[in-house]
Design a protein around this motif. Structure first.
Motif, PDB file in Angstrom:
ATOM      1  N   VAL A 253      14.035  -0.694 -10.989  1.00 55.78           N
ATOM      2  CA  VAL A 253      12.689  -0.277 -10.601  1.00 55.78           C
ATOM      3  C   VAL A 253      12.761   1.005  -9.779  1.00 55.78           C
ATOM      4  O   VAL A 253      13.800   1.333  -9.203  1.00 55.78           O
ATOM      5  CB  VAL A 253      11.961  -1.371  -9.775  1.00 55.78           C
ATOM      6  CG1 VAL A 253      11.747  -2.622 -10.601  1.00 55.78           C
ATOM      7  CG2 VAL A 253      12.714  -1.695  -8.492  1.00 55.78           C
ATOM      8  N   ASN A 254      11.649   1.708  -9.747  1.00 57.42           N
ATOM      9  CA  ASN A 254      11.521   2.884  -8.888  1.00 57.42           C
ATOM     10  C   ASN A 254      10.893   2.448  -7.576  1.00 57.42           C
ATOM     11  O   ASN A 254       9.881   1.742  -7.577  1.00 57.42           O
ATOM     12  CB  ASN A 254      10.641   3.951  -9.545  1.00 57.42           C
ATOM     13  CG  ASN A 254      11.336   4.616 -10.716  1.00 57.42           C
ATOM     14  OD1 ASN A 254      12.497   4.996 -10.615  1.00 57.42           O
ATOM     15  ND2 ASN A 254      10.635   4.749 -11.819  1.00 57.42           N
ATOM     16  N   LEU A 255      11.489   2.857  -6.471  1.00 57.84           N
ATOM     17  CA  LEU A 255      10.932   2.578  -5.152  1.00 57.84           C
ATOM     18  C   LEU A 255      10.201   3.817  -4.670  1.00 57.84           C
ATOM     19  O   LEU A 255      10.576   4.926  -5.050  1.00 57.84           O
ATOM     20  CB  LEU A 255      12.052   2.191  -4.183  1.00 57.84           C
ATOM     21  CG  LEU A 255      12.833   0.929  -4.551  1.00 57.84           C
ATOM     22  CD1 LEU A 255      13.926   0.672  -3.519  1.00 57.84           C
ATOM     23  CD2 LEU A 255      11.945  -0.280  -4.701  1.00 57.84           C
ATOM     24  N   PRO A 256       9.174   3.716  -3.851  1.00 54.62           N
ATOM     25  CA  PRO A 256       8.636   2.483  -3.266  1.00 54.62           C
ATOM     26  C   PRO A 256       7.864   1.662  -4.296  1.00 54.62           C
ATOM     27  O   PRO A 256       7.287   2.196  -5.239  1.00 54.62           O
ATOM     28  CB  PRO A 256       7.714   2.977  -2.152  1.00 54.62           C
ATOM     29  CG  PRO A 256       7.298   4.340  -2.595  1.00 54.62           C
ATOM     30  CD  PRO A 256       8.448   4.903  -3.398  1.00 54.62           C
ATOM     31  N   LEU A 257       7.870   0.350  -4.063  1.00 54.44           N
ATOM     32  CA  LEU A 257       7.204  -0.589  -4.952  1.00 54.44           C
ATOM     33  C   LEU A 257       6.785  -1.800  -4.141  1.00 54.44           C
ATOM     34  O   LEU A 257       7.590  -2.348  -3.383  1.00 54.44           O
ATOM     35  CB  LEU A 257       8.173  -1.023  -6.064  1.00 54.44           C
ATOM     36  CG  LEU A 257       7.650  -1.976  -7.120  1.00 54.44           C
ATOM     37  CD1 LEU A 257       6.623  -1.271  -8.020  1.00 54.44           C
ATOM     38  CD2 LEU A 257       8.800  -2.512  -7.948  1.00 54.44           C
ATOM     39  N   ASN A 258       5.525  -2.201  -4.283  1.00 60.58           N
ATOM     40  CA  ASN A 258       5.087  -3.404  -3.575  1.00 60.58           C
ATOM     41  C   ASN A 258       4.954  -4.567  -4.562  1.00 60.58           C
ATOM     42  O   ASN A 258       5.096  -4.393  -5.776  1.00 60.58           O
ATOM     43  CB  ASN A 258       3.814  -3.158  -2.760  1.00 60.58           C
ATOM     44  CG  ASN A 258       2.597  -2.863  -3.608  1.00 60.58           C
ATOM     45  OD1 ASN A 258       2.379  -3.465  -4.655  1.00 60.58           O
ATOM     46  ND2 ASN A 258       1.769  -1.932  -3.143  1.00 60.58           N
ATOM     47  N   VAL A 259       4.692  -5.750  -4.052  1.00 54.64           N
ATOM     48  CA  VAL A 259       4.616  -6.950  -4.882  1.00 54.64           C
ATOM     49  C   VAL A 259       3.510  -6.838  -5.927  1.00 54.64           C
ATOM     50  O   VAL A 259       3.712  -7.174  -7.099  1.00 54.64           O
ATOM     51  CB  VAL A 259       4.442  -8.212  -4.006  1.00 54.64           C
ATOM     52  CG1 VAL A 259       4.163  -9.432  -4.860  1.00 54.64           C
ATOM     53  CG2 VAL A 259       5.678  -8.431  -3.140  1.00 54.64           C
ATOM     54  N   SER A 260       2.345  -6.338  -5.556  1.00 59.02           N
ATOM     55  CA  SER A 260       1.242  -6.187  -6.510  1.00 59.02           C
ATOM     56  C   SER A 260       1.633  -5.280  -7.669  1.00 59.02           C
ATOM     57  O   SER A 260       1.329  -5.568  -8.834  1.00 59.02           O
ATOM     58  CB  SER A 260      -0.004  -5.632  -5.822  1.00 59.02           C
ATOM     59  OG  SER A 260      -0.577  -6.598  -4.989  1.00 59.02           O
ATOM     60  N   GLU A 261       2.301  -4.183  -7.357  1.00 58.61           N
ATOM     61  CA  GLU A 261       2.734  -3.253  -8.408  1.00 58.61           C
ATOM     62  C   GLU A 261       3.769  -3.906  -9.323  1.00 58.61           C
ATOM     63  O   GLU A 261       3.741  -3.702 -10.543  1.00 58.61           O
ATOM     64  CB  GLU A 261       3.304  -1.984  -7.774  1.00 58.61           C
ATOM     65  CG  GLU A 261       2.247  -1.172  -7.044  1.00 58.61           C
ATOM     66  CD  GLU A 261       2.811  -0.122  -6.119  1.00 58.61           C
ATOM     67  OE1 GLU A 261       2.083   0.847  -5.848  1.00 58.61           O
ATOM     68  OE2 GLU A 261       3.971  -0.254  -5.649  1.00 58.61           O
ATOM     69  N   LEU A 262       4.666  -4.704  -8.753  1.00 59.79           N
ATOM     70  CA  LEU A 262       5.670  -5.399  -9.555  1.00 59.79           C
ATOM     71  C   LEU A 262       5.008  -6.391 -10.506  1.00 59.79           C
ATOM     72  O   LEU A 262       5.397  -6.510 -11.670  1.00 59.79           O
ATOM     73  CB  LEU A 262       6.683  -6.114  -8.655  1.00 59.79           C
ATOM     74  CG  LEU A 262       7.812  -6.828  -9.399  1.00 59.79           C
ATOM     75  CD1 LEU A 262       8.716  -5.821 -10.113  1.00 59.79           C
ATOM     76  CD2 LEU A 262       8.615  -7.690  -8.448  1.00 59.79           C
ATOM     77  N   ILE A 263       3.997  -7.085 -10.019  1.00 61.45           N
ATOM     78  CA  ILE A 263       3.254  -8.030 -10.868  1.00 61.45           C
ATOM     79  C   ILE A 263       2.645  -7.281 -12.055  1.00 61.45           C
ATOM     80  O   ILE A 263       2.733  -7.739 -13.195  1.00 61.45           O
ATOM     81  CB  ILE A 263       2.181  -8.767 -10.042  1.00 61.45           C
ATOM     82  CG1 ILE A 263       2.859  -9.778  -9.125  1.00 61.45           C
ATOM     83  CG2 ILE A 263       1.151  -9.439 -10.938  1.00 61.45           C
ATOM     84  CD1 ILE A 263       1.942 -10.406  -8.108  1.00 61.45           C
TER      85      ILE A 263
END
Length: 70
Positions: free
Chosen positions: A13-23
């Protein structure tokens, strides 16, 4: 790119990444019915936007299903 683990599978994955974006990236079915654990701790739904994932994190999407007696 960073490596995290989603439901036990490695994922780049590319960071930054939050939980909502991962979903969203994982096309989670019925996101309103899913619970999320990050590193074996439940993440509160209202915190999904602010929980920033980092290299090596373990994320699990959990669905609770009701059952009945036979």
């Amino acid at each position: 790119m960073a490596k995290i683990y989603v439901n036990g599978d490695a994922q780049e994955v590319n960071l930054p990444l939050n939980v909502s974006e991962l979903i969203q990236q994982n096309n989670v079915v019925q996101p309103d019915m899913v619970s999320v654990q990050v590193n074996e701790e439940f993440a509160e739904r209202e915190d999904w936007e602010t929980i920033q994932l980092k290299e090596g994190d373990k994320v699990d999407f959990l669905y609770f299903m009701g059952g009945g007696a036979l």
